[in-house]
Design an enzyme around this catalytic site. Structure first.
Site, PDB file in Angstrom:
ATOM      1  N   ASP A  10      -7.948   0.212   0.229  1.00 31.54           N
ATOM      2  CA  ASP A  10      -6.973   1.091   0.869  1.00 31.54           C
ATOM      3  C   ASP A  10      -6.168   0.227   1.837  1.00 31.54           C
ATOM      4  O   ASP A  10      -6.670  -0.790   2.339  1.00 31.54           O
ATOM      5  CB  ASP A  10      -7.698   2.205   1.623  1.00 31.54           C
ATOM      6  CG  ASP A  10      -6.788   2.965   2.558  1.00 31.54           C
ATOM      7  OD1 ASP A  10      -5.865   3.628   2.060  1.00 31.54           O
ATOM      8  OD2 ASP A  10      -6.989   2.869   3.787  1.00 31.54           O
ATOM      9  N   ALA A  11      -4.934   0.607   2.099  1.00 32.18           N
ATOM     10  CA  ALA A  11      -4.086  -0.202   2.978  1.00 32.18           C
ATOM     11  C   ALA A  11      -4.115   0.271   4.426  1.00 32.18           C
ATOM     12  O   ALA A  11      -4.522  -0.457   5.338  1.00 32.18           O
ATOM     13  CB  ALA A  11      -2.648  -0.206   2.456  1.00 32.18           C
ATOM     14  N   TYR A  12      -3.687   1.516   4.662  1.00 29.47           N
ATOM     15  CA  TYR A  12      -3.461   2.000   6.015  1.00 29.47           C
ATOM     16  C   TYR A  12      -4.760   2.380   6.716  1.00 29.47           C
ATOM     17  O   TYR A  12      -5.470   3.284   6.298  1.00 29.47           O
ATOM     18  CB  TYR A  12      -2.498   3.184   5.989  1.00 29.47           C
ATOM     19  CG  TYR A  12      -1.133   2.797   5.464  1.00 29.47           C
ATOM     20  CD1 TYR A  12      -0.229   2.121   6.278  1.00 29.47           C
ATOM     21  CD2 TYR A  12      -0.766   3.063   4.149  1.00 29.47           C
ATOM     22  CE1 TYR A  12       1.008   1.732   5.799  1.00 29.47           C
ATOM     23  CE2 TYR A  12       0.481   2.685   3.657  1.00 29.47           C
ATOM     24  CZ  TYR A  12       1.358   2.008   4.491  1.00 29.47           C
ATOM     25  OH  TYR A  12       2.583   1.622   4.007  1.00 29.47           O
ATOM     26  N   ARG A  41      -0.646   9.839  13.072  1.00 32.76           N
ATOM     27  CA  ARG A  41      -1.535   9.504  11.957  1.00 32.76           C
ATOM     28  C   ARG A  41      -2.252  10.743  11.419  1.00 32.76           C
ATOM     29  O   ARG A  41      -2.345  10.948  10.196  1.00 32.76           O
ATOM     30  CB  ARG A  41      -2.555   8.466  12.402  1.00 32.76           C
ATOM     31  CG  ARG A  41      -3.626   8.122  11.373  1.00 32.76           C
ATOM     32  CD  ARG A  41      -3.033   7.589  10.097  1.00 32.76           C
ATOM     33  NE  ARG A  41      -4.075   7.066   9.209  1.00 32.76           N
ATOM     34  CZ  ARG A  41      -3.891   6.732   7.940  1.00 32.76           C
ATOM     35  NH1 ARG A  41      -2.692   6.865   7.382  1.00 32.76           N
ATOM     36  NH2 ARG A  41      -4.876   6.261   7.219  1.00 32.76           N
ATOM     37  N   SER A 118      -2.944   2.630  -2.560  1.00 34.72           N
ATOM     38  CA  SER A 118      -2.490   3.244  -1.320  1.00 34.72           C
ATOM     39  C   SER A 118      -1.608   4.459  -1.550  1.00 34.72           C
ATOM     40  O   SER A 118      -0.932   4.578  -2.576  1.00 34.72           O
ATOM     41  CB  SER A 118      -1.701   2.201  -0.506  1.00 34.72           C
ATOM     42  OG  SER A 118      -1.082   2.766   0.627  1.00 34.72           O
ATOM     43  N   ASN A 119      -1.598   5.333  -0.552  1.00 32.36           N
ATOM     44  CA  ASN A 119      -0.649   6.443  -0.534  1.00 32.36           C
ATOM     45  C   ASN A 119       0.781   5.967  -0.318  1.00 32.36           C
ATOM     46  O   ASN A 119       1.732   6.712  -0.528  1.00 32.36           O
ATOM     47  CB  ASN A 119      -1.000   7.414   0.602  1.00 32.36           C
ATOM     48  CG  ASN A 119      -2.063   8.422   0.215  1.00 32.36           C
ATOM     49  OD1 ASN A 119      -2.301   8.672  -0.956  1.00 32.36           O
ATOM     50  ND2 ASN A 119      -2.710   9.004   1.218  1.00 32.36           N
TER      51      ASN A 119
END
Length: 223
Positions: A10-12, A41, A118-119
């Site tokens: 996942d990125a964030y 967030r 990622s989203n």
């Protein structure tokens, strides 16, 4: 480790510090910078879940902008248009956590194949990964845009299976978001919860295979 070892991140919040945008501009925002960032967030994630659940299409960036406007209103912070624009621009180039580059390089040297799932929108992912100097470390940057919905919908996780032509159990999925780990575990990934903040566990029926406090621990458990 063999050349077929696959890590999908996942990125964030996992590789990228989502609060670094507000942190850079805390002098302009004032003492409520941390609160604004937390609301930003939280609302961003809420929007992705709601839109996914009801089948409403939107880009991640549209929801990021919308959630920032909500956070500004909810936190009672007075922010001018210039500061808002700077916040959004900073979000396009978030800071990577200090452990990210060294660990990814070490995994790469061991023969691992690496990807982001990622989203984030494709162009947003490309920019933030490039600004962090991580582009050369990834085999694939996978965006939910190709699935038409957001995590934790199962069709999003299938993107990784299709990208590497590998079964879910051959993929180690790493995320700092416990709900994301629940989705990945349910899908069949070998899920690793990167619990950077020491938060309590949840979703007991969908447990991670392991829990680490930082990415460095991947190097000791990977063998």
């Amino acid at each position: 480790m063999t050349a077929e070892t696959i890590y999908v991140f996942d990125a964030y919040g996992t590789l990228l510090d989502v609060h670094s945008a507000a942190g850079r501009l805390s002098g302009r925002i004032g003492p409520a910078a941390d609160r604004l960032s937390e609301i930003w967030r939280t609302k961003q994630l809420e929007y992705t879940w709601v839109y996914s659940a009801i089948g409403q299409r939107a880009t991640f960036w549209e929801l990021t902008e919308r959630s920032l406007d909500f956070a500004i209103a909810a936190s009672g912070v007075s922010i001018d248009d210039e500061t808002r624009a700077q916040l959004l621009d900073a979000y396009r180039e978030l800071d990577a956590y200090p452990d990210v580059a060294p660990v990814l390089k070490a995994l790469k040297e061991r023969g691992a194949r690496l990807a982001i799932l990622s989203n984030g929108d494709p162009d947003l992912l490309e920019r933030v990964v490039d600004s962090s100097g991580l582009t050369s470390l990834f085999d694939r940057l996978l965006s939910v845009a190709d699935a038409g919905t957001f995590k934790p919908h199962s069709i999003v996780y299938r993107l990784a299976v299709e990208a590497f032509d590998a079964p879910p159990q051959a993929i180690t999925f790493c995320s700092s978001n416990r709900w994301d780990i629940a989705g990945g575990a349910k899908f069949g990934f070998r899920s690793v919860w990167v619990n950077r903040l020491g938060r309590p566990d949840e979703y007991p029926e969908m447990p991670p295979e392991r829990i680490v406090s930082g990415l460095e621990e991947l190097l000791t458990v990977a063998g």
